[in-house]
Scaffold this motif. Structure first.
Motif, short mmCIF file in Angstrom:
data_model
loop_
_atom_site.label_atom_id
_atom_site.label_comp_id
_atom_site.label_asym_id
_atom_site.label_seq_id
_atom_site.Cartn_x
_atom_site.Cartn_y
_atom_site.Cartn_z
N GLU A 178 0.82 -1.22 0.00
CA GLU A 178 0.00 0.00 0.00
C GLU A 178 0.85 1.26 0.00
OE1 GLU A 178 -3.22 0.11 -0.52
OE2 GLU A 178 -3.06 -2.06 -0.76
N GLY A 179 2.08 1.16 0.48
CA GLY A 179 2.93 2.33 0.55
C GLY A 179 2.62 3.18 1.76
N ALA A 180 3.57 4.04 2.11
CA ALA A 180 3.34 4.94 3.24
C ALA A 180 2.20 5.89 2.93
CB ALA A 180 4.63 5.72 3.54
N PRO A 181 1.28 6.09 3.86
CA PRO A 181 0.10 6.93 3.58
C PRO A 181 0.46 8.41 3.48
CG PRO A 181 0.10 6.25 5.88
CD PRO A 181 1.23 5.51 5.22
N MET A 182 -0.30 9.12 2.65
CA MET A 182 -0.10 10.55 2.47
C MET A 182 -1.45 11.17 2.08
SD MET A 182 2.21 12.61 -0.35
CE MET A 182 1.24 11.93 -1.71
N GLY A 183 -1.89 12.12 2.86
CA GLY A 183 -3.14 12.79 2.54
C GLY A 183 -2.96 13.75 1.37
N VAL A 184 -3.71 13.54 0.30
CA VAL A 184 -3.64 14.43 -0.87
C VAL A 184 -5.01 14.46 -1.54
CG1 VAL A 184 -2.74 12.52 -2.28
CG2 VAL A 184 -2.52 14.87 -3.10
N ALA A 185 -5.42 15.63 -1.92
CA ALA A 185 -6.70 15.79 -2.61
C ALA A 185 -6.53 16.75 -3.78
CB ALA A 185 -7.77 16.32 -1.65
N VAL A 186 -7.38 16.59 -4.76
CA VAL A 186 -7.40 17.51 -5.90
C VAL A 186 -8.18 18.75 -5.52
CG1 VAL A 186 -8.15 17.82 -8.29
CG2 VAL A 186 -7.22 15.62 -7.56
N GLU A 328 24.47 -3.23 -10.18
CA GLU A 328 23.69 -2.30 -9.37
C GLU A 328 24.59 -1.27 -8.70
OE1 GLU A 328 20.58 -2.46 -5.63
OE2 GLU A 328 20.90 -4.24 -6.86
N GLU A 329 25.83 -1.70 -8.28
CA GLU A 329 26.70 -0.76 -7.60
C GLU A 329 27.17 0.36 -8.51
OE1 GLU A 329 29.14 -3.75 -9.73
OE2 GLU A 329 27.39 -3.83 -8.41
N GLN A 330 27.02 0.19 -9.83
CA GLN A 330 27.44 1.21 -10.77
C GLN A 330 26.36 2.26 -10.99
OE1 GLN A 330 28.20 -1.55 -13.82
NE2 GLN A 330 30.34 -1.86 -13.29
N TRP A 331 25.19 2.06 -10.45
CA TRP A 331 24.09 3.01 -10.58
C TRP A 331 23.71 3.47 -9.17
CZ3 TRP A 331 23.81 3.56 -15.68
CH2 TRP A 331 24.08 2.47 -16.49
N PRO A 332 24.51 4.34 -8.55
CA PRO A 332 24.30 4.67 -7.14
C PRO A 332 22.94 5.27 -6.82
CG PRO A 332 25.84 6.21 -8.17
CD PRO A 332 25.64 5.09 -9.14
N HIS A 333 22.34 5.98 -7.78
CA HIS A 333 21.07 6.65 -7.49
C HIS A 333 19.86 5.74 -7.65
CE1 HIS A 333 23.18 10.39 -7.01
NE2 HIS A 333 23.73 10.25 -8.20
N MET A 334 20.07 4.50 -8.14
CA MET A 334 18.96 3.56 -8.22
C MET A 334 18.40 3.22 -6.85
SD MET A 334 18.13 2.71 -11.34
CE MET A 334 18.79 2.74 -13.02
N ALA A 335 19.18 3.48 -5.79
CA ALA A 335 18.70 3.24 -4.43
C ALA A 335 17.45 4.07 -4.13
CB ALA A 335 19.80 3.55 -3.43
N LEU A 336 17.20 5.09 -4.94
CA LEU A 336 16.02 5.92 -4.75
C LEU A 336 14.73 5.09 -4.80
CD1 LEU A 336 14.82 8.80 -4.50
CD2 LEU A 336 14.86 8.93 -7.00
N PHE A 337 14.74 4.00 -5.59
CA PHE A 337 13.53 3.19 -5.73
C PHE A 337 13.11 2.57 -4.39
CE2 PHE A 337 14.59 3.26 -10.25
CZ PHE A 337 13.34 3.44 -10.80
N ASN A 338 14.08 2.34 -3.50
CA ASN A 338 13.75 1.77 -2.20
C ASN A 338 14.04 2.73 -1.05
OD1 ASN A 338 12.81 -0.88 -2.94
ND2 ASN A 338 14.90 -1.36 -3.53
N ALA A 339 14.24 4.01 -1.38
CA ALA A 339 14.57 4.98 -0.34
C ALA A 339 13.38 5.26 0.58
CB ALA A 339 15.06 6.28 -0.97
N ARG A 340 12.18 5.07 0.06
CA ARG A 340 10.96 5.22 0.85
C ARG A 340 10.00 4.10 0.49
NH1 ARG A 340 8.84 10.66 3.26
NH2 ARG A 340 10.79 11.76 3.64
N ASN A 341 8.98 3.99 1.30
CA ASN A 341 7.97 2.98 1.02
C ASN A 341 6.96 3.56 0.03
OD1 ASN A 341 6.31 0.74 1.09
ND2 ASN A 341 5.33 1.30 3.02
N TRP A 342 7.40 3.66 -1.24
CA TRP A 342 6.54 4.21 -2.28
C TRP A 342 5.33 3.32 -2.50
CZ3 TRP A 342 8.63 8.71 -2.58
CH2 TRP A 342 10.03 8.89 -2.61
N GLY A 343 4.17 3.93 -2.60
CA GLY A 343 2.98 3.18 -2.97
C GLY A 343 2.66 3.31 -4.45
N LEU A 344 3.25 4.34 -5.10
CA LEU A 344 2.99 4.59 -6.53
C LEU A 344 4.26 5.12 -7.18
CD1 LEU A 344 1.03 4.99 -8.97
CD2 LEU A 344 0.58 7.29 -8.08
N ILE A 345 4.57 4.59 -8.34
CA ILE A 345 5.66 5.12 -9.17
C ILE A 345 5.06 5.53 -10.51
CG2 ILE A 345 7.88 4.65 -10.27
CD1 ILE A 345 8.45 2.63 -8.10
N VAL A 346 5.31 6.78 -10.89
CA VAL A 346 4.80 7.33 -12.15
C VAL A 346 5.98 7.44 -13.12
CG1 VAL A 346 3.66 9.28 -13.26
CG2 VAL A 346 3.03 8.63 -10.92
#
Length: 609
Positions: A178-186, A328-346
């Protein structure tokens, strides 16, 4: 009795005759399950491919519906083997199902590797045995006494990718964290005070992707024209899911545009949104990152796109280069994918997704993923990887439908053919094949045509778009116009865009940096002087620069300047394929007949050389 528009061959080739009753309905129907491969003036050629049928099946289409459509519109009886192929290929979708072992949502992981294993179910034991015996798929599976097979959660993407290449698409029902919750509305009213709500097709896009939170939804691609508000679809998905979100974009300009739109149209605040790029590396509940920073390589000189480094004078790259052996070690910024408990990736402009990001995406299948694009066409042929790793096409709408509803501007496409003469012709015929395209693209007479088109549309906002920096600088110098390339600092570039929006300047010369995610609603005319070989997606993106609805309802004009009797003319036909499928037709013009002044000038130049 009037002839029907389709002629269907036994090799699954479909010919669509343009000048027949029912052409438009047949074209729109074919687009749902077939791929356009040729589009000369009178007969368009489609191919029914396995992937086009699986996309249709994933969207809910039935084989009998497609057969009925072909039978209704075909001039001759549909070959029996085509009917059998359609039913057999579409029948493969759903024969393999990837599922959770237990009911209920998957545990929230700190990393994908902490998720429990999944189970693969096959419709029959023969199919399971075939997969188990395959040298690449077999090692990913552990056969169980009940005939199912266990799959490590970390192998979820790799297995789907492997099986699709074997001709067996997987229906993935294994669900998502489900990912970390975040309140957001349009917002009902934007920060600028305008009333705001998602349009019906944008709401339908979000609904088709999310499917009420079921495991059948949550991963897929939404195809909408440039200017139709794909960013708003991403915002709608965020509001629907209420979770931490990672947004991946093509460049810094797109990053800033996403940030502005999110702050303007949602309740997300400044402190919740973060930028991860070559300029800033922060992480927040909503993080926007560029593909280029993710594909930064530690062991070699940084390779950047138009927006983050100077380019060569050859051409500008749309994406960072990738190498298959990169660890993987050659792409240091790929760690961003697991840096937070993302619930959605766009994934913005998903058709440009670099290979290293594909590989990381294979490892994060427990995150909901939405791809946004105007066209699923990839010139590298990796549409299958989009299907297996991001998800199938879940929503698509013909461009002409949105045009008829007033959501995008009406546009007329012109191809202007001009001769390659004098020294340029001599250089062309004596050059090696690999150099001929550039020589034809940089035809010096294109400057004359561009000048005359600027005069013709003197009251309009005009973009001159090209591939080669030398050519663009020459045009800008001779016509005394500002030019934007990847060599220009972002601040200066944004300033020129802003002046164009305020109509302080009415013509810009732009390189490939303007292909994607540049919000210029005032642009009314695009003049394409050169492009990337036969790139269909680039043609679509460039037309998209002028498709924002005009306040006065003015028609937009797209001009493509092509050197006749050269390889550039051959590539131009391929570039036009996707837009032809969307209902656009190119008016073919001879440059010498644009007007009397033009004709005289061309005659003088040809005689003098």
């Amino acid at each position: 009795m009037e002839p029907k528009p389709l002629i269907i061959q036994s090799d699954r080739t479909v010919y669509l005759e343009v000048n027949t009753p029912g052409f438009a309905d047949a074209r729109d129907g074919l687009g749902a399950f077939a791929e356009l491969t040729k589009c000369p003036e009178h007969i368009h050629t489609y191919t029914i491919t396995p992937l086009s049928l699986w996309n249709a099946a994933s969207a809910g289409a039935q084989a009998d519906q497609i057969v009925e459509f072909l039978t209704e519109h075909s001039r001759y009886p549909v070959p029996n083997n085509v009917i059998i192929d359609i039913r057999e290929l579409m029948g493969r979708y759903g024969r393999l199902i990837l599922d959770r072992i237990e009911s209920g949502p998957p545990a929230t992981p700190g990393a994908e590797g902490q998720l429990p294993p999944l189970v693969l179910r096959a419709s029959d034991i023969g199919l399971m045995q075939e997969i188990l015996s395959h040298k690449k798929a077999g090692p990913l599976l552990e056969l169980q006494p009940d005939g199912t097979a266990l799959v490590k959660a970390t192998d979820r993407g790799l297995l789907k990718q492997t099986l699709l290449r074997l001709g067996h698409p997987v229906k993935d029902l294994a669900g998502y964290v489900e990912g970390a919750p975040m309140g957001v509305a349009v917002r009902e009213q934007t920060l600028s005070g305008k009333t705001f709500d998602l349009r019906d097709y944008q709401k339908q896009s979000v609904s088709a992707f999310y499917r009420g939170g079921s495991w059948e939804g949550g991963s897929g691609v939404v195809c909408l024209p440039c200017g139709a508000g794909k960013t708003v679809v991403g915002i709608g998905a965020m509001a629907e899911m209420q979770c931490h979100t990672l947004i991946l974009v093509t460049n810094i300009v797109a990053l800033h545009q996403w940030r502005r739109e999110i702050l303007d149209k949602t309740t997300v605040t400044e402190d919740m949104i973060a930028e991860y790029s070559g300029e800033s590396k922060t992480i927040g509940p909503v993080t926007i990152a560029t593909y280029q920073i993710l594909t930064y390589r530690k062991r070699k000189r940084k390779s950047k796109d138009d927006d983050e480094a100077p380019q060569t004078n050859q051409e500008e790259n749309a994406e960072a280069p990738a190498e298959e052996d990169a660890g993987e070690e050659q792409w240091p910024h790929m760690a961003l994918f697991n840096a937070r408990n993302w619930g959605l990736i766009v994934y913005d402009e998903v058709h440009l997704l670099p290979a290293p990001v594909f590989r990381m995406t294979a490892d994060i299948q427990a995150r909901r993923r939405i791809g946004l694009t105007a066209t699923l066409v990839r010139e590298d042929g990796l549409e299958e990887d989009v299907f297996s790793l991001i998800g199938p096409k879940c929503y698509d709408v013909p461009w002409k439908v949105l045009e008829s509803q007033g959501w995008i501007a009406k546009a007329i496409c012109h191809e202007i053919r001009l001769p390659l003469i004098g020294a340029a012709r001599r250089d062309y015929v004596t050059a090696p094949n690999r150099s001929q395209f550039r020589i034809a693209s940089e035809n010096p007479d294109k400057i004359i045509v561009a000048r005359d088109l600027i005069k013709k549309h003197s009251q309009s906002q005009i973009l001159i778009i090209g591939q080669y920096l030398d050519q663009l600088h020459k045009i800008a110098q001779m016509l005394k116009l500002p030019v934007i390339t990847g060599q220009m600092p972002n601040r200066e570039r944004e300033d020129l865009y802003d002046r164009f929006r305020r109509r302080e300047i009415n013509t810009l010369v732009v390189s490939k940096v303007a292909n994607f995610a540049v919000d210029l609603p005032e642009a009314e005319v695009a003049i394409q002087v050169s492009g990337t070989f036969g790139s269909r997606q680039e043609e679509a993106q460039r037309l998209g620069r002028i498709l924002r609805p005009k306040s006065d309802g003015q028609v937009a004009h797209f001009y493509s300047l092509v050197s006749s009797d050269t390889c550039e003319a051959e590539y131009a036909q391929r570039r036009q394929l996707f837009l032809t499928e969307q209902g656009y037709r190119y008016e073919i013009l001879d440059a010498q007949n644009l007007d009397e002044i033009n004709a005289v000038e061309y005659a003088e130049r040809e005689n003098s050389q």
